[in-house]
Design a protein around this motif. Structure first.
Motif, mmCIF file in Angstrom:
data_model
loop_
_atom_site.group_PDB
_atom_site.id
_atom_site.type_symbol
_atom_site.label_atom_id
_atom_site.label_comp_id
_atom_site.label_asym_id
_atom_site.label_seq_id
_atom_site.Cartn_x
_atom_site.Cartn_y
_atom_site.Cartn_z
ATOM 1 N N THR A 180 46.670 15.595 22.929
ATOM 2 C CA THR A 180 47.265 14.656 21.482
ATOM 3 C C THR A 180 47.220 13.380 22.147
ATOM 4 O O THR A 180 46.336 12.430 21.407
ATOM 5 C CB THR A 180 48.569 14.796 21.178
ATOM 6 O OG1 THR A 180 48.615 16.209 20.934
ATOM 7 C CG2 THR A 180 48.947 13.984 19.860
ATOM 8 N N ARG A 181 47.407 12.939 23.397
ATOM 9 C CA ARG A 181 47.282 11.478 23.777
ATOM 10 C C ARG A 181 45.845 11.028 23.904
ATOM 11 O O ARG A 181 45.374 9.919 23.475
ATOM 12 C CB ARG A 181 48.200 11.321 25.045
ATOM 13 C CG ARG A 181 47.908 10.086 25.620
ATOM 14 C CD ARG A 181 48.505 9.601 26.946
ATOM 15 N NE ARG A 181 50.082 9.907 26.981
ATOM 16 C CZ ARG A 181 50.902 10.786 27.770
ATOM 17 N NH1 ARG A 181 50.186 11.223 28.739
ATOM 18 N NH2 ARG A 181 52.056 10.763 27.492
ATOM 19 N N ILE A 182 44.896 11.940 24.412
ATOM 20 C CA ILE A 182 43.477 11.455 24.761
ATOM 21 C C ILE A 182 42.807 11.524 23.488
ATOM 22 O O ILE A 182 41.946 10.671 23.213
ATOM 23 C CB ILE A 182 42.833 12.491 25.822
ATOM 24 C CG1 ILE A 182 41.622 11.653 26.424
ATOM 25 C CG2 ILE A 182 42.619 13.734 25.313
ATOM 26 C CD1 ILE A 182 42.300 10.519 27.304
ATOM 27 N N PHE A 213 32.526 7.553 21.291
ATOM 28 C CA PHE A 213 33.705 8.008 22.361
ATOM 29 C C PHE A 213 33.865 9.636 22.273
ATOM 30 O O PHE A 213 33.703 10.116 21.360
ATOM 31 C CB PHE A 213 34.982 7.309 21.726
ATOM 32 C CG PHE A 213 34.973 5.949 22.105
ATOM 33 C CD1 PHE A 213 35.289 5.250 23.152
ATOM 34 C CD2 PHE A 213 34.701 5.079 21.135
ATOM 35 C CE1 PHE A 213 35.365 3.882 23.624
ATOM 36 C CE2 PHE A 213 34.769 3.420 21.238
ATOM 37 C CZ PHE A 213 35.056 2.967 22.308
ATOM 38 N N GLU A 214 34.246 10.217 23.279
ATOM 39 C CA GLU A 214 34.232 11.485 23.670
ATOM 40 C C GLU A 214 35.551 11.821 24.254
ATOM 41 O O GLU A 214 35.829 10.927 25.388
ATOM 42 C CB GLU A 214 33.198 12.254 24.153
ATOM 43 C CG GLU A 214 31.893 12.743 23.016
ATOM 44 C CD GLU A 214 30.801 13.329 23.675
ATOM 45 O OE1 GLU A 214 31.063 14.325 24.227
ATOM 46 O OE2 GLU A 214 29.779 12.730 23.633
ATOM 47 N N ALA A 215 36.369 12.572 23.796
ATOM 48 C CA ALA A 215 37.867 12.920 24.524
ATOM 49 C C ALA A 215 37.781 14.138 25.031
ATOM 50 O O ALA A 215 37.405 15.307 24.487
ATOM 51 C CB ALA A 215 38.825 12.639 23.549
ATOM 52 N N PHE A 216 38.144 14.295 26.269
ATOM 53 C CA PHE A 216 38.492 15.665 27.038
ATOM 54 C C PHE A 216 39.704 15.840 27.404
ATOM 55 O O PHE A 216 40.319 15.020 28.221
ATOM 56 C CB PHE A 216 37.364 15.651 28.005
ATOM 57 C CG PHE A 216 35.914 15.677 27.754
ATOM 58 C CD1 PHE A 216 35.013 16.708 27.330
ATOM 59 C CD2 PHE A 216 35.256 14.209 27.848
ATOM 60 C CE1 PHE A 216 34.071 16.505 26.983
ATOM 61 C CE2 PHE A 216 33.846 14.403 27.432
ATOM 62 C CZ PHE A 216 33.221 15.363 27.243
ATOM 63 N N ARG A 218 41.180 8.017 21.935
ATOM 64 C CA ARG A 218 39.731 8.422 21.479
ATOM 65 C C ARG A 218 39.586 7.486 19.880
ATOM 66 O O ARG A 218 38.983 6.811 19.845
ATOM 67 C CB ARG A 218 39.130 9.594 21.241
ATOM 68 C CG ARG A 218 37.729 9.654 20.661
ATOM 69 C CD ARG A 218 37.237 10.955 20.180
ATOM 70 N NE ARG A 218 38.449 11.516 19.351
ATOM 71 C CZ ARG A 218 38.786 12.696 19.194
ATOM 72 N NH1 ARG A 218 38.193 13.823 19.640
ATOM 73 N NH2 ARG A 218 39.583 13.002 18.058
ATOM 74 N N ASP A 219 40.587 7.906 18.883
ATOM 75 C CA ASP A 219 40.556 7.244 17.629
ATOM 76 C C ASP A 219 40.761 5.961 17.705
ATOM 77 O O ASP A 219 40.491 5.053 16.855
ATOM 78 C CB ASP A 219 41.371 8.221 16.749
ATOM 79 C CG ASP A 219 41.214 9.506 16.787
ATOM 80 O OD1 ASP A 219 39.880 9.965 17.106
ATOM 81 O OD2 ASP A 219 42.211 10.463 16.154
#
Ligand SMILES: NC(=O)c1ccc[n+]([C@@H]2O[C@H](COP(=O)([O-])OP(=O)(O)OC[C@H]3O[C@@H](n4cnc5c(N)ncnc54)[C@H](OP(=O)(O)O)[C@@H]3O)[C@@H](O)[C@H]2O)c1
Length: 291
Positions: A62-64, A80-83, A68-69
């Protein structure tokens, strides 16, 4: 506190103007632990310097994804991409580099402050978990990056070296008259030595160890670190230094250790001295030279 060159705690013209020239235009970057704290400052600076696609990694999904948003809203022209992954997870980072591709810039920022008490009172498992994150985790991300780079040589494609920056700490080399820092100091020193060694195996990659300064963050607060007498370091300025270090201007620092508070013009003026005297490496005082 003494410094290698004059230093800053707040943004200054030379660095801010350089970042404004967008020296990282079109570059891609992957930054671990970029959902908050130091990593978030670095991500923002890398994007301000022109990066076009940025991957961010953290354990908390949720944090990452929220980060990203947040980044996407602040920088609408950047991708942006979140992993969500633990940096000690080998399979996860094979998958991340396969999905994201091989970035031009890798920033090993995710880290842990393992100490909560003097050494004799430590729960060794908890103390060791800091070594696992700071050393094993950083080694894992770096190894999977180098393996992906070998399979798809980014440096050859762009004509520039790939870059790996390590968010180290003054704890790696400073003499603290403090109790309860054995785990953090030891893990950060080991991490820095690993980077020094890798530069010989990969002359096509620029590895730099960088202390970010003392920056307000969840980790800093939880560590119980004493407040610096001169005040905290501005996170935005520290982020800008990492962005500068990712450019060709910082090539002379390859394999070496720098502080994000150091004035970039003063540092560049010392380039010849740094290279001739082989400075800014970990050593034992009084016994600088090996063979
Ligand atoms: N703040 C300072 O003054 C200071 C000074 C010197 C050096 N540093 C270094 O700067 C780096 C960032 O510190 P910070 O102060 O921003 O700390 P922080 O507030 O605790 O943030 C740590 C970041 O790393 C991520 N992380 C931690 N363990 C991870 C793991 N195993 N796998 C993936 N991600 C992980 C966290 O995200 P999740 O929890 O979501 O995974 C978080 O985003 C660290 O390497 C620290 O040693 C900080």
């Amino acid at each position: 506190m003494s410094s290698f060159v004059p230093s800053h705690l707040k943004p200054y013209d030379a660095l801010t103007k350089f970042i404004g020239t967008r020296p990282l235009e079109g570059k891609t970057a992957l930054i671990t632990g970029a959902g908050r704290g130091v990593g978030e400052h670095i991500a923002r600076a890398i994007v301000s310097a022109g990066a076009s696609r940025v991957g961010i990694v953290g354990r908390d999904k949720t944090r990452i994804e929220t980060a990203r948003d947040r980044f996407a809203a602040a920088f609408p022209t950047t991708e942006f991409e979140a992993f969500s992954a633990d940096i000690t997870d080998e399979d996860a980072f094979v998958a991340i580099f396969a999905t994201f591709g091989v970035p031009d810039i890798l920033i090993n920022n995710a880290g842990h402050f393992p100490d909560t008490a003097p050494f004799v009172k430590q729960d060794l498992k908890s103390w060791w978990s800091g070594f696992e994150i700071n050393i094993l985790g950083t080694a894992n991300v770096t190894q999977k990056f180098l393996q992906a780079l070998a399979a798809s040589p980014r440096a050859g494609q762009t004509g520039e070296k790939a870059v790996v920056l390590n968010v180290s700490s003054m704890a790696a080399h400073m003499r603290f008259p403090l109790t309860a820092w054995s785990g953090y100091n030891g893990s950060k020193m080991g991490q820095a030595r690993i980077f020094e060694s890798l530069r010989f195996e990969h002359p096509d990659v620029r590895f730099i160890n960088i202390h970010p300064g003392q920056i307000e963050s969840d980790g800093f607060t939880a560590s119980g670190a004493p407040l610096p007498p001169d005040g905290m370091t501005d996170g935005g300025m520290a982020g800008q230094f990492y962005a500068w270090a990712a450019t060709k201007e910082a090539d002379f620092l390859s394999g070496r250790f720098a502080w994000a508070e150091w004035d970039i013009e003063e540092l560049k003026a010392k380039k010849d001295e740094i290279l001739e005297k082989d400075l800014l490496l970990m050593t034992v005082d009084g016994f600088e030279r090996g063979f």
